[in-house]
Design an enzyme around this catalytic site. Structure first.
Site, PDB file in Angstrom:
ATOM      1  CG  HIS A 119     -22.029  63.619 -18.986  1.00 24.91           C
ATOM      2  ND1 HIS A 119     -22.618  62.381 -19.094  1.00 24.91           N
ATOM      3  CD2 HIS A 119     -22.337  64.282 -20.127  1.00 24.91           C
ATOM      4  CE1 HIS A 119     -23.251  62.290 -20.244  1.00 24.91           C
ATOM      5  NE2 HIS A 119     -23.093  63.424 -20.902  1.00 24.91           N
ATOM      6  CG  ASP A 120     -22.012  60.039 -16.191  1.00 28.92           C
ATOM      7  OD1 ASP A 120     -22.228  59.572 -15.054  1.00 28.92           O
ATOM      8  OD2 ASP A 120     -22.694  60.969 -16.686  1.00 28.92           O
ATOM      9  N   GLY A 137     -19.681  61.843 -23.442  1.00 27.49           N
ATOM     10  CA  GLY A 137     -20.121  61.257 -22.186  1.00 27.49           C
ATOM     11  C   GLY A 137     -19.991  59.747 -22.129  1.00 27.49           C
TER      12      GLY A 137
END
Length: 308
Positions: A119-120, A137
């Site tokens: 994520h991200d 992340g």
């Protein structure tokens, strides 16, 4: 448009021209797939994912899965993928944690078999991730960086443009642009000269980067003075790019690897360990790039080893 009859596609998904969807693909709500994309069998594209033009996505890939975080809800961000990417078998790319944010893949990247982008993360253009490489992340990867097989990169780390990360490296700090990291030691071993030449960097460009590298890793200056010196000497171009990257680090940068002979012959201002069989200090040549806590942690670790 070619859609296999055994593919499942939401009525709210938007498909561009000349899109090919193979058997057993699942395209969820609010997905956007632009012109010229080819999805081989068993690709899953989760809700809210946006895919640009002319991407080739291979079997078993999952795009836009939920972040692997405890207690995560359904109100997450998205995945946005650029144009011309090759995403090979069983790659996973997870959406951003917060609504309105996005995990981003640039243009003309190649993600090989079983690569994972958490994520991200943000990948620049022409990034290559080899088989089984993993990004935790919030990792940033600059343009044309190469991450070799089975390398793992800690959350919030940054990989600079044109950097080369060796196989099975474990990265817990930022990697400056233009350098090579050895996979065995996970330390910097010089500039990525082969990659720079292949990318068309001139002899003068490489000469500049060598000078900047010497300031960064060979000057023995304190960290703030290193950044200041590079900023003062290079007001534009590659030197300025390096200075800007270094000035934004929050985790420090990867140390340079040195040979055993260098450890014996050269000392650093940071001499922190003591030989348990002698009163003479063991001289380690290394480069502290974070704050004073980094030095204290290093000293404590080697004192414990000496005491053992």
């Amino acid at each position: 448009m070619q859609i296999h009859p055994q593919a499942l596609i939401s009525s709210s998904a938007q498909l561009g021209n000349d899109v090919q969807i193979g058997p057993f693909c699942i395209i969820e709500d609010d997905v956007v797939i632009d012109d010229g994309c080819c999805l081989e069998a068993r690709v899953t594209v989760k809700s809210g994912t946006v895919i640009g033009k002319n991407n080739h996505i291979f079997e078993g890939t999952t795009l836009g899965g939920l972040p692997q975080c405890v207690g995560i809800g359904d109100d997450c961000g998205t995945v946005v993928i650029g144009d011309g990417n090759i995403i090979r078998e069983n790659v996973s790319i997870h959406r951003a944690m917060k609504e309105g944010d996005a995990t981003e893949i640039g243009d003309n990247c190649m993600l090989m078999v079983n690569a994972h982008v958490a994520h991200d993360c943000r990948l620049g253009n022409e990034v290559i991730m080899a088989n089984n490489s993993m990004l935790a992340g919030h990792v940033f990867v600059g343009r044309r960086a190469f991450i070799s097989g089975a390398a793992g990169i800690h959350q919030f780390c940054r990989v600079g443009a044109f950097a080369m990360v060796g196989g099975q490296a474990h990265i817990v700090r930022d990697i400056p642009p233009f350098v090579t990291v050895d996979g065995i030691t996970s330390q910097v071993v010089g500039l990525n000269l082969i990659g720079l030449r292949r990318a068309g960097f001139s002899t003068e460009d490489i000469k500049t980067l060598k000078a900047v590298y010497r300031i960064l890793y060979r000057s023995n200056l304190p960290w703030r003075d290193i950044v200041k010196k590079i900023e003062e000497e290079y007001k534009s171009g590659l030197g300025l790019e390096m200075a800007q990257f270094l000035s934004m680090t929050t985790r420090g940068i990867i140390n340079e690897r040195h040979s055993a002979s260098e450890h014996k012959e050269q000392s650093s201002p940071n001499e922190v360990a003591t030989n348990k069989n002698s009163e003479e200090p063991i001289k380690y040549k290394f480069h502290i790039v974070g704050d004073d806590n980094d030095l204290m942690e290093y000293a404590s670790r080697h004192r414990q080893q000496s005491a053992g």
